[in-house]
Scaffold this motif. Structure first.
Motif, PDB file in Angstrom:
ATOM      1  N   THR A  72      34.252  30.691  36.153  1.00 13.27           N
ATOM      2  CA  THR A  72      35.067  31.724  35.505  1.00 13.27           C
ATOM      3  C   THR A  72      34.903  31.708  33.987  1.00 13.27           C
ATOM      4  O   THR A  72      34.832  32.754  33.358  1.00 13.27           O
ATOM      5  CB  THR A  72      36.560  31.541  35.877  1.00 13.27           C
ATOM      6  N   PRO A  78      36.441  37.759  32.468  1.00 14.11           N
ATOM      7  CA  PRO A  78      36.958  37.410  33.790  1.00 14.11           C
ATOM      8  C   PRO A  78      38.227  38.153  34.186  1.00 14.11           C
ATOM      9  O   PRO A  78      38.439  38.448  35.356  1.00 14.11           O
ATOM     10  CB  PRO A  78      37.208  35.902  33.702  1.00 14.11           C
ATOM     11  N   GLU A 191      42.798  31.483  32.380  1.00 13.88           N
ATOM     12  CA  GLU A 191      41.688  32.257  32.917  1.00 13.88           C
ATOM     13  C   GLU A 191      40.533  32.199  31.936  1.00 13.88           C
ATOM     14  O   GLU A 191      40.671  32.486  30.750  1.00 13.88           O
ATOM     15  CB  GLU A 191      42.098  33.719  33.177  1.00 13.88           C
TER      16      GLU A 191
END
Length: 194
Positions: A72, A78, A191
Motif C-alpha cells: 500500500t 492508495p 494508509e
C-alpha cells in the motif's frame, strides 16, 4: 516443544471462539460482496516461518482493479483504491479476520512477526539480524501493538527481535489483549504506511 504447544493453543483458541467470530465473518463477507464488484477475499503471497511462502487471506478492501502485489505504501494514491467498506475494515483490522483460517491451516500463529510481502526483502534482511525469520509468523505481533504502520522497517524488525527473546504463553496473551484494544480504537493504522 514450545512451538508444538503454541500450535495447539492457536487451534484451540480459534475454535473455541468460533461462535463469536464466525457470525461476524459471514456478515462481513456479504457486506464486501454487495459493496463493490469483485471477489470477497484477497489473497497475497507472503513469507512464513523459515522464509517459506504461503497465500494469506484477507477480506478485499480495495477495488478489484487495484494492483495486487504492490504494498500500500508504494501505491501512487492508495486512498482512491480503497472502498468505503474497505476503509472501515482496515481501520478496525477486520480485513484480517480470514487469517483465522490461515491459523487453522498452520500457515501462521496467533502471535508472531507479521508475514512480510514476497517482495519485502528489506524487512526480511532486517529480521535476519534478530532470528525473527525462524519463528512462526503471526496474525499480530509486538510491532503491531507498538506502532504498526507508523514504524520504519528497522524499528519493526527490532520489535520482532524483542519478541523472539521474550516469546512465551503469557507474553502472547499480553500481545493478544493489547491487539484487541488497539483494534477497537483503530490506532496505528496509516494508509500508505509501511
Amino acid at each position: 516443544m514450545y512451538f508444538l504447544v503454541k500450535r495447539v493453543w492457536d487451534i484451540f483458541l480459534v475454535l473455541i471462539l468460533a461462535p463469536f467470530w464466525l457470525p461476524i465473518f459471514f456478515v462481513l463477507a456479504i457486506v464486501v460482496k454487495l459493496s463493490s464488484p469483485g471477489p470477497i477475499f484477497f489473497t497475497q503471497k507472503r513469507y512464513g516461518r523459515s522464509k517459506k511462502f504461503f497465500q494469506i487471506y484477507k477480506f478485499r478492501s480495495m477495488y478489484a482493479n487495484a494492483p495486487k502485489d504492490v504494498p500500500t505504501h508504494l501505491l501512487q494514491d492508495p486512498a482512491k483504491l480503497i472502498t468505503p467498506v474497505g476503509r472501515f475494515l482496515r481501520k478496525t483490522s477486520l480485513d484480517e479476520l480470514p487469517q483465522l483460517f490461515n491459523i487453522l491451516r498452520g500457515d501462521i500463529s496467533l502471535v508472531g512477526p507479521r508475514p512480510a510481502l514476497w517482495n519485502q526483502d528489506d524487512l526480511m534482511a532486517e529480521r535476519d539480524k534478530y532470528g525473527a525469520n525462524d519463528i512462526p509468523v503471526g496474525l499480530t505481533g509486538l510491532a503491531q501493538i507498538s506502532g504498526r504502520d507508523e514504524l520504519p522497517i528497522e524499528t519493526k524488525a527490532a520489535f520482532d527481535g524483542e519478541y523472539v527473546k521474550r516469546m512465551g504463553f503469557f507474553y502472547d496473551l499480553y500481545i493478544l489483549v493489547r491487539t484487541a484494544l488497539k483494534a477497537v480504537i483503530g490506532s496505528g493504522v496509516v494508509e500508505g504506511g509501511q
